[in-house]
Motif scaffolding. Structure first.
Motif, PDB file in Angstrom:
ATOM      1  N   MET A 195       0.820  -1.214   0.000  1.00 56.57           N
ATOM      2  CA  MET A 195       0.000   0.000   0.000  1.00 56.57           C
ATOM      3  C   MET A 195       0.858   1.270   0.000  1.00 56.57           C
ATOM      4  SD  MET A 195      -3.058  -1.205   2.603  1.00 56.57           S
ATOM      5  CE  MET A 195      -4.244   0.048   2.085  1.00 56.57           C
ATOM      6  N   LEU A 196       2.176   1.082  -0.115  1.00 56.80           N
ATOM      7  CA  LEU A 196       3.106   2.213  -0.115  1.00 56.80           C
ATOM      8  C   LEU A 196       3.816   2.319  -1.465  1.00 56.80           C
ATOM      9  CD1 LEU A 196       4.878   1.581   3.325  1.00 56.80           C
ATOM     10  CD2 LEU A 196       2.815   2.942   2.902  1.00 56.80           C
ATOM     11  N   ALA A 197       4.106   3.545  -1.886  1.00 59.08           N
ATOM     12  CA  ALA A 197       4.965   3.742  -3.058  1.00 59.08           C
ATOM     13  C   ALA A 197       6.382   3.319  -2.687  1.00 59.08           C
ATOM     14  CB  ALA A 197       4.949   5.210  -3.482  1.00 59.08           C
ATOM     15  N   GLU A 198       7.136   2.846  -3.656  1.00 59.66           N
ATOM     16  CA  GLU A 198       8.505   2.386  -3.366  1.00 59.66           C
ATOM     17  C   GLU A 198       9.344   3.485  -2.753  1.00 59.66           C
ATOM     18  OE1 GLU A 198      10.688   0.344  -6.379  1.00 59.66           O
ATOM     19  OE2 GLU A 198       8.958  -0.849  -7.010  1.00 59.66           O
ATOM     20  N   ASP A 199       9.152   4.726  -3.231  1.00 62.02           N
ATOM     21  CA  ASP A 199       9.957   5.853  -2.735  1.00 62.02           C
ATOM     22  C   ASP A 199       9.183   6.694  -1.716  1.00 62.02           C
ATOM     23  OD1 ASP A 199       8.109   6.813  -4.515  1.00 62.02           O
ATOM     24  OD2 ASP A 199       9.485   8.152  -5.570  1.00 62.02           O
ATOM     25  N   VAL A 200       8.256   6.061  -0.991  1.00 61.65           N
ATOM     26  CA  VAL A 200       7.468   6.770   0.007  1.00 61.65           C
ATOM     27  C   VAL A 200       8.369   7.478   1.018  1.00 61.65           C
ATOM     28  CG1 VAL A 200       7.277   4.704   1.464  1.00 61.65           C
ATOM     29  CG2 VAL A 200       5.576   6.522   1.687  1.00 61.65           C
ATOM     30  N   THR A 201       7.912   8.645   1.484  1.00 61.92           N
ATOM     31  CA  THR A 201       8.666   9.421   2.468  1.00 61.92           C
ATOM     32  C   THR A 201       7.776   9.744   3.665  1.00 61.92           C
ATOM     33  OG1 THR A 201      10.039  10.439   0.754  1.00 61.92           O
ATOM     34  CG2 THR A 201       9.963  11.554   2.884  1.00 61.92           C
ATOM     35  N   LEU A 202       8.323   9.594   4.864  1.00 65.50           N
ATOM     36  CA  LEU A 202       7.607   9.933   6.092  1.00 65.50           C
ATOM     37  C   LEU A 202       8.356  11.049   6.806  1.00 65.50           C
ATOM     38  CD1 LEU A 202       6.030   7.477   8.623  1.00 65.50           C
ATOM     39  CD2 LEU A 202       7.426   9.383   9.446  1.00 65.50           C
ATOM     40  N   ILE A 203       7.639  12.144   7.061  1.00 68.02           N
ATOM     41  CA  ILE A 203       8.241  13.303   7.730  1.00 68.02           C
ATOM     42  C   ILE A 203       7.525  13.542   9.052  1.00 68.02           C
ATOM     43  CG2 ILE A 203       8.629  15.791   7.593  1.00 68.02           C
ATOM     44  CD1 ILE A 203       8.778  15.476   4.544  1.00 68.02           C
ATOM     45  N   SER A 204       8.305  13.723  10.116  1.00 68.26           N
ATOM     46  CA  SER A 204       7.752  13.985  11.455  1.00 68.26           C
ATOM     47  C   SER A 204       8.144  15.375  11.919  1.00 68.26           C
ATOM     48  CB  SER A 204       8.284  12.971  12.474  1.00 68.26           C
ATOM     49  OG  SER A 204       7.862  11.668  12.168  1.00 68.26           O
ATOM     50  N   ASP A 205       7.244  16.014  12.650  1.00 67.89           N
ATOM     51  CA  ASP A 205       7.513  17.330  13.219  1.00 67.89           C
ATOM     52  C   ASP A 205       7.224  17.279  14.708  1.00 67.89           C
ATOM     53  OD1 ASP A 205       7.461  19.909  14.165  1.00 67.89           O
ATOM     54  OD2 ASP A 205       6.274  20.736  12.523  1.00 67.89           O
TER      55      ASP A 205
END
Length: 288
Positions: A195-205
């Motif tokens: 369910m994720l793109a291969e180059d998925v990115t997760l950003i936290s603040d």
């Protein structure tokens, strides 16, 4: 100017000015301050200046927002970790009354707006969000009409939208999010990755005030492991998940002991997640 006249303008334009200021600053707190400052200064404005009150008030709000952005850019250089816009909850009537182009309030679009120069951002939001024509925008931001057209065209090229095409974010519905959360609860790594793109990115603040990844997490494998780890920790505590409308789209609010702990947005393209945005800085969650 009589107090009741200012009050009438406040009732009529407060929501619009708040939304404009929020789109320009990415902060609900700053947007409220901008609206407060505008109506405070309105006491000193001559009546003849208010032939077109909407345009005049938007000019005041835009100028104040640009001032806020200048000072904010210096603060954000010293910000701990990645700075993300503040999430907001707006009712349907506020969306309809405030913004013609609701997709400009989507969280993915707010991220895009952060990458623009302040003047690009102002021209783009005034044209695409509030449907002002270029002659009015020119008066508001103090540029020529030709220059304003160029600014909006430049932004459209930057975000990959055709000259006159609609700005549209791919919608993510409640059922899709429920299915994704169910897959996470099952702990099936392969299903999560699907369910994720291969180059998925997760950003936290976290802003240095809450635990968060300082650097973006990238690739479906790394993001899936991170999400599964969070899900395991969340299942141990006293937290609960709410799927709700935020920024005119569906988002997730995670509460721990009844306090808002984290807000999560997903940016989906072609039915896979391309970006996750985790907002954990408590200062940015007060509005919720």
């Amino acid at each position: 100017m009589r107090h009741d006249e200012i009050e009438n303008y406040y009732i009529q334009y407060r929501r619009l000015l708040f939304t404009l200021a929020y789109q320009l600053t990415g902060s609900a707190v700053d947007a409220e301050d901008v609206v407060h400052d505008v109506f405070l200064k309105l006491h000193d404005v001559k009546l003849e200046c208010l032939v077109e009150p909407k345009a005049y008030l938007c000019k005041m709000a835009t100028n104040r927002s640009l001032d806020v952005l200048k000072s904010a850019s210096r603060k954000r250089e010293q910000y701990v970790g990645h700075w993300l816009p503040e999430p907001i909850r707006l009712s349907d009537d506020e969306l309809v009354e405030s913004v013609i182009q609701n997709d400009l309030l989507s969280y993915a679009m707010m991220i895009v707006l952060e990458k623009l120069t302040p003047i690009e951002r102002a021209a783009f939001v005034l044209h695409e969000g509030l449907s002002f024509n270029y002659s009015v925008i020119a008066k508001i931001i103090g540029k020529s009409e030709v220059n304003c057209r160029q600014l909006v065209s430049r932004v459209r090229r930057k975000i990959g939208v055709h000259a006159n095409g609609p700005i549209h974010e791919e919608a993510i519905d409640r059922k899709w999010i429920e299915r994704f959360l169910s897959v996470l609860e099952q702990g099936d790594m392969n299903q999560v990755i699907s369910m994720l793109a291969e180059d998925v990115t997760l950003i936290s603040d976290g802003g240095g005030k809450a635990l968060a990844a300082i650097h973006p997490i990238q690739s479906s494998n790394h993001v899936a492991r991170f999400l599964l780890g969070i899900m395991r920790k969340a299942s141990i505590g006293n937290g609960n998940v709410e799927i709700t409308e935020l920024n005119g789209q569906v988002g997730i609010i995670y509460r721990n002991d009844q306090k808002v702990d984290t807000v999560v947005f997903m940016h989906v393209q072609k039915k896979v997640v391309r970006n996750f945005y985790f907002i954990r800085n408590p200062d940015k969650l007060k509005h919720l």
